[in-house]
Design a protein around this motif. Structure first.
Motif, PDB file in Angstrom:
ATOM      1  N   ASP A 139      11.619 -63.361   8.236  1.00 28.93           N
ATOM      2  CA  ASP A 139      11.562 -62.919   6.850  1.00 28.93           C
ATOM      3  C   ASP A 139      10.843 -61.753   7.137  1.00 28.93           C
ATOM      4  O   ASP A 139       9.962 -61.251   7.849  1.00 28.93           O
ATOM      5  CB  ASP A 139      10.824 -63.834   5.918  1.00 28.93           C
ATOM      6  CG  ASP A 139      11.632 -63.587   4.688  1.00 28.93           C
ATOM      7  OD1 ASP A 139      12.021 -62.572   4.334  1.00 28.93           O
ATOM      8  OD2 ASP A 139      10.942 -64.394   3.471  1.00 28.93           O
ATOM      9  N   VAL A 141       7.988 -58.961   5.945  1.00 30.84           N
ATOM     10  CA  VAL A 141       6.666 -58.803   5.658  1.00 30.84           C
ATOM     11  C   VAL A 141       6.467 -57.383   5.177  1.00 30.84           C
ATOM     12  O   VAL A 141       6.448 -56.516   6.157  1.00 30.84           O
ATOM     13  CB  VAL A 141       5.603 -59.525   6.439  1.00 30.84           C
ATOM     14  CG1 VAL A 141       4.050 -59.284   5.796  1.00 30.84           C
ATOM     15  CG2 VAL A 141       5.791 -60.943   6.650  1.00 30.84           C
ATOM     16  N   ALA A 277      -1.004 -59.616   7.612  1.00 30.32           N
ATOM     17  CA  ALA A 277      -0.019 -59.985   6.442  1.00 30.32           C
ATOM     18  C   ALA A 277       1.233 -60.982   7.082  1.00 30.32           C
ATOM     19  O   ALA A 277       1.453 -62.025   6.641  1.00 30.32           O
ATOM     20  CB  ALA A 277       0.654 -58.864   5.690  1.00 30.32           C
ATOM     21  N   ASN A 281       1.454 -65.159   6.820  1.00 35.21           N
ATOM     22  CA  ASN A 281       2.627 -65.905   6.206  1.00 35.21           C
ATOM     23  C   ASN A 281       3.367 -66.524   7.144  1.00 35.21           C
ATOM     24  O   ASN A 281       4.126 -66.099   7.812  1.00 35.21           O
ATOM     25  CB  ASN A 281       3.433 -64.699   5.503  1.00 35.21           C
ATOM     26  CG  ASN A 281       4.592 -65.245   4.897  1.00 35.21           C
ATOM     27  OD1 ASN A 281       5.019 -66.373   4.927  1.00 35.21           O
ATOM     28  ND2 ASN A 281       5.532 -64.385   4.021  1.00 35.21           N
ATOM     29  N   ASP A 283       5.577 -68.885   7.265  1.00 34.45           N
ATOM     30  CA  ASP A 283       6.980 -69.167   7.154  1.00 34.45           C
ATOM     31  C   ASP A 283       7.671 -67.687   7.595  1.00 34.45           C
ATOM     32  O   ASP A 283       8.949 -68.043   7.642  1.00 34.45           O
ATOM     33  CB  ASP A 283       7.305 -69.462   5.583  1.00 34.45           C
ATOM     34  CG  ASP A 283       6.755 -70.703   5.145  1.00 34.45           C
ATOM     35  OD1 ASP A 283       6.509 -71.565   6.292  1.00 34.45           O
ATOM     36  OD2 ASP A 283       6.349 -70.847   3.932  1.00 34.45           O
ATOM     37  N   ALA A 284       7.166 -66.755   7.842  1.00 29.57           N
ATOM     38  CA  ALA A 284       7.941 -65.510   8.072  1.00 29.57           C
ATOM     39  C   ALA A 284       8.101 -65.176   9.576  1.00 29.57           C
ATOM     40  O   ALA A 284       8.852 -64.298   9.765  1.00 29.57           O
ATOM     41  CB  ALA A 284       7.396 -64.124   7.810  1.00 29.57           C
TER      42      ALA A 284
END
Length: 298
Positions: A139, A141, A277, A281, A283-284
């Motif tokens: 994903d 970021v 970042a 995260n 999930d990214a």
């Protein structure tokens, strides 16, 4: 030795060199030595003997990003201006190494990554019997500061895009966008030097920076004039150097990236913020190996 996408690598033997630090102006000797599988890259300050002198590279180890990337440990030991060597090791797929130095800052050499590439080429690299791990972006970021932006997003390969804008005529607006692998790094980015403006030098030296800077290790501009007698190595050398910096700054992750980096007016600070970042995260991204991909394809 040719590189393997499946395996980790270390340097083939000790790579020894010396030079001046860009900001401290100090003469520093460096030895890059082999390290075992999964060791990562660790800097060791051999001039520090009264406390822990080892600083392992990681996103959290970055303690300062003003005009360079500085890493440090809990004992307060720091190593400055690691980004050009880190970019060279990223490009050459060096996963594990110990970098010993007898001062606080890596030598700037000619201001690019090319000398580091040549130093590492002389000792070669050694394949290790451990799977090479990659950070695969799942994903996007992004971090934003005013008009500056940096992002990491999904891609099947490592891509770097960067855009800069300066009032100085030799720079103006420049953009680069390329797939970064060993070949493209050598041909498109490695020889591009850091740059600065004469008007900034006195202020920087007053706060302890740029003491070793000169036209021998940077492109220096005075208004719209380039002071280096040899001129530029490429018309867009400025933005290509920013891309080079990003390659090095992203490699503090300790693994190569399968994804795309976009930087707009960004620098070391934003580069590190987007790395942090990403780590915040989970999930990214995920960790992958080429052997996993091959197993799934069978």
């Amino acid at each position: 030795m040719s590189v393997s996408a499946y395996h980790q690598h270390t340097v083939g033997g000790p790579a020894i060199f010396a030079g001046l630090g860009l900001h401290t102006g100090e003469h520093v000797r460096v030895s890059i030595r082999p390290a075992g599988p999964d060791a990562g890259i660790t800097f060791v300050r051999t001039d520090v003997r009264d406390r822990d002198n080892a600083v392992r590279v990681s996103p959290e180890a970055v303690v300062k990003t003003q005009l360079g990337t500085v890493i440090g440990n809990d004992a307060g030991v720091t190593v400055s201006t690691i980004e050009h060597l880190m970019a060279a090791m990223a490009a050459l797929s060096i996963d594990n190494a110990v970098v010993e130095l007898d001062g606080p800052e890596l030598p700037i050499l000619d201001g690019s990554a090319q000398p580091f590439i040549e130093i590492l080429d002389r000792v070669g690299r050694r394949r290790q019997e451990a799977a090479r791990r990659y950070i695969e972006l799942l994903d996007t970021v992004e971090v934003v500061e005013g008009d500056k932006r940096a992002s990491l997003s999904p891609s099947e390969q490592f891509e770097v895009a960067f855009e800069i804008k300066f009032d100085a005529a030799p720079i103006g607006t420049q953009r680069v966008d390329l797939v970064v692998d060993e070949e493209s790094f050598r041909e498109e980015l490695a020889d591009c030097r850091t740059f600065g403006f004469v008007r900034e030098v006195e202020a920087l030296r007053a706060i302890g920076l740029a003491r070793g800077g000169s036209i021998d290790n940077a492109v220096v501009l005075d208004g719209d004039r380039i002071l280096n007698p040899e001129g530029l190595r490429r018309p867009d050398e400025f933005v290509r150097h920013k891309a080079l910096d990003a390659v090095g700054d992203l490699y503090v992750l300790g693994m190569p990236i399968l994804g795309r980096f976009d930087g707009l007016y960004a620098g070391h600070g934003l580069n590190n913020l987007v790395v942090r970042a990403l780590m915040a995260n989970p999930d990214a991204w995920r960790v992958r190996t080429w052997t996993q991909e091959l197993a799934q394809a069978v």
